[in-house]
Design an enzyme around this catalytic site. Structure first.
Site, PDB file in Angstrom:
ATOM      1  N   ASP A  53      11.974  -1.028  17.289  1.00 52.97           N
ATOM      2  CA  ASP A  53      10.614  -0.502  17.728  1.00 52.97           C
ATOM      3  C   ASP A  53      10.778  -0.209  19.260  1.00 52.97           C
ATOM      4  OD1 ASP A  53      10.505  -3.051  18.975  1.00 52.97           O
ATOM      5  OD2 ASP A  53       8.897  -3.820  17.946  1.00 52.97           O
ATOM      6  N   ASP A 105       6.699  -2.788   7.735  1.00 51.76           N
ATOM      7  CA  ASP A 105       7.383  -4.141   8.533  1.00 51.76           C
ATOM      8  C   ASP A 105       6.350  -4.919   8.723  1.00 51.76           C
ATOM      9  OD1 ASP A 105       6.873  -4.447  11.661  1.00 51.76           O
ATOM     10  OD2 ASP A 105       6.851  -2.192  11.098  1.00 51.76           O
ATOM     11  N   CYS A 159      10.970 -17.562 -10.418  1.00 53.04           N
ATOM     12  CA  CYS A 159      11.407 -16.701  -9.443  1.00 53.04           C
ATOM     13  C   CYS A 159      12.958 -16.985  -9.290  1.00 53.04           C
ATOM     14  CB  CYS A 159      10.982 -17.361  -8.009  1.00 53.04           C
ATOM     15  SG  CYS A 159      11.694 -16.765  -6.699  1.00 53.04           S
ATOM     16  N   CYS A 203      15.111 -16.874  -6.771  1.00 51.13           N
ATOM     17  CA  CYS A 203      15.854 -17.125  -5.503  1.00 51.13           C
ATOM     18  C   CYS A 203      16.385 -18.442  -5.359  1.00 51.13           C
ATOM     19  CB  CYS A 203      14.836 -16.953  -4.363  1.00 51.13           C
ATOM     20  SG  CYS A 203      13.591 -18.413  -4.242  1.00 51.13           S
ATOM     21  N   CYS A 242      13.998 -21.718  -5.389  1.00 56.41           N
ATOM     22  CA  CYS A 242      13.486 -21.896  -6.570  1.00 56.41           C
ATOM     23  C   CYS A 242      14.673 -22.327  -8.013  1.00 56.41           C
ATOM     24  CB  CYS A 242      12.544 -20.754  -7.182  1.00 56.41           C
ATOM     25  SG  CYS A 242      11.105 -20.620  -6.204  1.00 56.41           S
ATOM     26  N   HIS A 255      12.689 -18.132  -0.024  1.00 61.45           N
ATOM     27  CA  HIS A 255      11.848 -17.625  -1.145  1.00 61.45           C
ATOM     28  C   HIS A 255      10.944 -16.601  -0.719  1.00 61.45           C
ATOM     29  CE1 HIS A 255       8.896 -17.897  -4.286  1.00 61.45           C
ATOM     30  NE2 HIS A 255       7.888 -17.880  -3.349  1.00 61.45           N
TER      31      HIS A 255
END
Length: 419
Positions: A119, A312, A358, A360, A363, A389
């Site tokens: 930015d 974002d 999940c 990930c 998890c 996660h």
């Protein structure tokens, strides 16, 4: 396997492997898209950069100071991340753009060899100038944090560093120069981000100054353009339809690669959705459209339906550092929020994962009980695990949205994640 159960790590590995040859030979930027959803302006696209190809709609994670707190770039990639953002204002103060440039630019400096955006520092001009933070952009609160802004003029913004008290002047030209030294794929023009509480007269005056700054930013960018970066213009105008239209027409006529919707989005969710809708309806559709600072699940579904390509927000990673894990129904146990708080004592003996379906790393290896213990013991691993996660959650969300757009089931997919 359904879109809700797809593993973003596997998906991303296959996707990037299939595009490796393209990435190796690609030097140009390109944005291509489709319109498969007849019920909305939602679209699936490809945002091509020298550092990789992003499938859109996509979520951009905020590595504000050139790092995602508590996790490594490799871990971000493993959880399916495509795109990250760093902050011009913070990096100009520490370590300085010249240091990053000597380190090979942000990708090499950070170890993230993928698409990046910076930015302009404009949001920090807003927050310093008005003593406010992100929530006020959405019209919800003001802050009493100390102001270090000295003066905003036509030339730029003069302020004191929050690190050592040194005085700096950030002009449109200097903002572009800093971003060129930082070396991301995408850079943003300097603007003043007006808060919700100012009147229309101030909003209009600020918008016109931001347009003049944008013209100067574009001229500076084109003066040193070597083809390795692309520039986004920002749409201001607050909650006022005529000002938003004027801002859209301004950026449409400028030689920007993409557009970013900024500024105050209203005092409520409904008003925010209306502001975004009125803006995307006017913006050129041959350019990618980014929505600055928005990352709630309901907000993302609404934005996607209005034609937003990228989002974002610090929310997923900041939430993790406060013990909050993003979950879908019914794992939120009827909670109206989009997360559970693993600090709560009810998780002390909960031997299940954050979400049973999940994929990930967290998890598939750890329980809520263990993470609750880590939080109570003040172990940093807790925040790493929850961050992983939440990152995976957001990437699964965006993958599910892309799939739903292709199959014309976006409205039904929203219910899977919200009801």
């Amino acid at each position: 396997m359904t879109s809700r159960g797809q593993n973003p790590r596997v998906m991303q590995e296959v996707y990037y492997s299939s595009l490796k040859y393209i990435e190796d030979i690609m030097t140009n930027f390109e944005f291509t898209y489709e319109y498969p959803d007849p019920q909305s302006r939602a679209r699936v696209g490809l945002l091509k950069t020298p550092h990789g190809i992003v499938e859109t709609p996509a979520f951009i994670f905020c590595a504000t100071k050139a790092t995602i707190k508590a996790v490594t770039p490799h871990q971000m990639r493993q959880e399916g991340t495509q795109f990250i953002l760093s902050n011009t204002y913070h990096l100009m103060l520490q370590p300085g753009p010249e240091v990053v440039a000597k380190g090979g630019g942000l990708q090499k400096f950070t170890g993230w060899n993928g698409p990046m955006l910076t930015d302009s520092g404009g949001f920090q001009i807003f927050s310093l100038g008005h003593g406010s933070v992100a929530e006020e952009i959405k019209g919800r609160r003001q802050s009493q944090r100390p102001k270090t802004m000295l003066k905003i003029t036509e030339e730029g913004a003069k302020f004191k560093s929050y690190i050592d008290g040194r005085t700096y002047m950030l002009t449109p030209e200097r903002s572009v120069e800093i971003q060129r030294l930082l070396g991301p794929d995408f850079v943003v023009v300097l603007d003043e981000c007006t808060p919700f509480h100012v009147d229309k007269q101030y909003t209009q005056k600020s918008m016109h100054m931001s347009h003049r700054w944008a013209t100067r930013s574009l001229a500076e960018f084109q003066r040193h353009d070597d083809g390795r970066q692309k520039l986004y213009g920002i749409i201001q105008g607050g909650v006022y339809p005529d000002l938003r239209q004027e801002a859209c027409e301004f950026v449409n006529d400028q030689d920007f690669f993409g557009h970013a919707i900024g500024g105050s989005l209203g005092a409520s969710k409904d008003q925010m959705y209306d502001v975004v809708a009125m803006t995307t309806e006017i913006l050129r559709r041959d350019r990618p459209i980014h929505l600055l600072g928005i990352g709630g699940i309901r907000d993302i579904f609404s934005g996607v339906a209005q034609g937003i390509d990228t989002f974002d927000c610090v929310h997923p990673t900041r939430l993790a550092r406060h013990g909050g894990a993003l979950v879908r129904p019914p794992h939120n146990e009827g909670n109206t929020k989009e997360h559970i708080n693993l600090k709560n004592s009810k998780f002390r003996e909960d031997q299940g994962p954050i979400e049973p379906d999940c994929p990930c790393y967290t998890c598939t290896h750890f329980t809520k009980s263990y993470i609750h213990h880590l939080i109570k013991a003040q172990e940093m691993l807790a925040f790493t695990l929850i961050t992983l996660h939440n990152v995976n959650f957001m990437n699964r969300l965006m993958a599910a949205i892309r799939s739903a757009i292709r199959t014309g089931t976006l409205e039904g997919e929203a219910k899977n994640w919200l009801e």
